[in-house]
Design an enzyme around this catalytic site. Structure first.
Site, PDB file in Angstrom:
ATOM      1  N   ARG A 162      30.927  26.389  54.952  1.00  0.00           N
ATOM      2  CA  ARG A 162      32.305  26.323  54.605  1.00  0.00           C
ATOM      3  C   ARG A 162      32.816  24.810  54.537  1.00  0.00           C
ATOM      4  O   ARG A 162      33.876  24.858  54.213  1.00  0.00           O
ATOM      5  CB  ARG A 162      33.101  27.445  55.181  1.00  0.00           C
ATOM      6  N   HIS A 182      34.134  35.831  53.237  1.00  0.00           N
ATOM      7  CA  HIS A 182      35.028  36.268  54.257  1.00  0.00           C
ATOM      8  C   HIS A 182      36.468  36.108  53.396  1.00  0.00           C
ATOM      9  O   HIS A 182      37.484  35.142  53.705  1.00  0.00           O
ATOM     10  CB  HIS A 182      35.250  34.844  55.473  1.00  0.00           C
ATOM     11  N   GLU A 239      35.728  41.584  54.695  1.00  0.00           N
ATOM     12  CA  GLU A 239      34.581  40.730  54.695  1.00  0.00           C
ATOM     13  C   GLU A 239      33.400  41.312  54.423  1.00  0.00           C
ATOM     14  O   GLU A 239      32.855  42.189  54.783  1.00  0.00           O
ATOM     15  CB  GLU A 239      34.356  39.725  55.866  1.00  0.00           C
TER      16      GLU A 239
HETATM   17  C1  BG6 Z   1      36.337  36.807  61.578  1.00  0.00           C
HETATM   18  C2  BG6 Z   1      35.789  37.215  62.975  1.00  0.00           C
HETATM   19  O1  BG6 Z   1      35.493  37.207  60.668  1.00  0.00           O
HETATM   20  O2  BG6 Z   1      36.747  35.457  61.656  1.00  0.00           O
HETATM   21  C3  BG6 Z   1      36.904  36.783  63.959  1.00  0.00           C
HETATM   22  O3  BG6 Z   1      35.671  38.446  63.040  1.00  0.00           O
HETATM   23  C4  BG6 Z   1      37.441  35.449  63.768  1.00  0.00           C
HETATM   24  O4  BG6 Z   1      36.373  37.057  65.387  1.00  0.00           O
HETATM   25  C5  BG6 Z   1      37.907  35.074  62.384  1.00  0.00           C
HETATM   26  O5  BG6 Z   1      38.469  35.066  64.510  1.00  0.00           O
HETATM   27  C6  BG6 Z   1      38.034  33.622  62.091  1.00  0.00           C
HETATM   28  O6  BG6 Z   1      36.905  32.771  62.473  1.00  0.00           O
HETATM   29  P1  BG6 Z   1      37.341  31.102  62.231  1.00  0.00           P
HETATM   30  O7  BG6 Z   1      35.986  30.437  62.930  1.00  0.00           O
HETATM   31  O8  BG6 Z   1      37.525  31.095  60.766  1.00  0.00           O
HETATM   32  O9  BG6 Z   1      38.484  30.805  63.054  1.00  0.00           O
END
Ligand code: BG6
Length: 299
Positions: A100, A170, A273
């Site tokens: 990403r 995501h 997600e």
């Molecule tokens: C989600 C996780 O998929 O992504 C969370 O389950 C996490 O725990 C969130 O906080 C965001 O992650 P990031 O790395 O983009 O801040």
């Protein structure tokens, strides 16, 4: 940047439908066709917005997102790969893998007979990725924009050994107000609760939100429905090649801790997600591929 955009436009622009633009200092592909409009950056191979004409936006993008090469963009559809969440053995490695935050290459653009506009991007292993994860791979991302949004991530194992990975599309959904939202399709499902050291729990009824929610549903191939009473809208999130679904809203305290996330923005988003996480990790044999597919549409 303008030279790079010129080159991209010469090779891939489609009359009145697709062009490359500068978005916060990053090259991005903008699509507008008879059905919808969408935007995706080459950074991260990330869809940032999707909006069928006459509708509220389907995807959410933070007003506080960083747009820095090498950093994740907060919103749209980040691709978590080749691991979901923290690295299983080394917490110093980046959360949600490394693709990403890399720049993907454009591969093709096109149109389908039903009026969808398509974009394909690719990312191959390099010395830089081998230093973080010692496997040769090729990732291909297909984005198809029409009355629905389809995203397909194909992982090809181009190494001589088995490849074991987790990952996710995501997806950040835009909502009228988090208190007006519920997620259908995971009732009675088993989830690992990220707020309780991944303890196993059973979902009781629909998911609604009045606190932080961070649940990794395992062994589920169900289509989810995102019901938004405020916008009187139901969005379906269908998937293939995915055995996990993660539902996340950071709520007040976590939102305040994230510097690329506005303090009140948790009210306007929810993540559903399309994933393979934890016990749903996949193994890809040398020369084989795995396809993770998601289709999002208003029903
Ligand atoms: C989600 C996780 O998929 O992504 C969370 O389950 C996490 O725990 C969130 O906080 C965001 O992650 P990031 O790395 O983009 O801040």
């Amino acid at each position: 940047m303008s030279l790079a955009l010129d080159v991209l436009n010469q090779k891939f622009a489609l009359d009145n439908k697709l062009c490359f633009v500068d978005f916060n200092g990053m090259p991005a592909v903008r699509i507008r066709n008879e059905h919808a409009e969408a935007l995706a950056t080459l950074h991260g191979g990330q869809v940032l917005s999707y909006k069928p004409h006459g509708e509220q936006p389907v995807l959410w993008l933070s007003d506080e997102s960083l747009f820095e090469f090498g950093k994740p963009i907060r919103g749209g559809i980040p691709i978590c790969w080749p691991w979901f969440g923290p690295h299983p053995d080394n917490p110093a490695k980046p959360n949600h893998g490394f693709v990403r935050t890399l720049d993907w290459d454009m591969f093709s653009s096109g149109e389908t007979s039903n009026g969808n506009t398509t974009v394909q991007m690719v990312l191959r292993s390099t010395d830089e990725t081998m230093a973080v994860w010692p496997h040769h791979f090729k990732l291909s991302l297909l984005i198809s924009v029409g009355a629905s949004l389809r995203v397909e991530l194909t992982t090809e194992n181009t190494s001589c050994e088995d490849m074991r990975c987790t990952g996710a599309l995501h997806t950040y959904f835009s909502v009228s107000d988090i208190s007006a939202v519920s997620v259908h399709g995971l009732e009675n499902g088993t989830y690992l609760d990220n707020l309780e050291n991944l303890s196993s729990r059973t979902q009781d009824g629909l998911i609604s939100f009045d606190r932080e929610v961070d649940r990794v549903f395992i062994h589920t191939e169900e289509t989810c429905l995102l019901e938004d009473a405020g916008w009187q809208r139901m969005i379906s999130v269908a998937k293939e090649g995915s055995r996990s679904t993660v539902v996340w809203n950071p709520w007040i305290d976590k939102a305040a801790r994230m510097k690329d996330f506005g303090d009140h923005e948790y009210q306007r988003m929810v993540c559903i997600e399309t994933a393979n996480a934890g016990p749903d990790a996949i193994t890809i044999f040398p020369g084989n591929t795995w396809r993770l597919k998601m289709e999002v549409k208003k029903i």
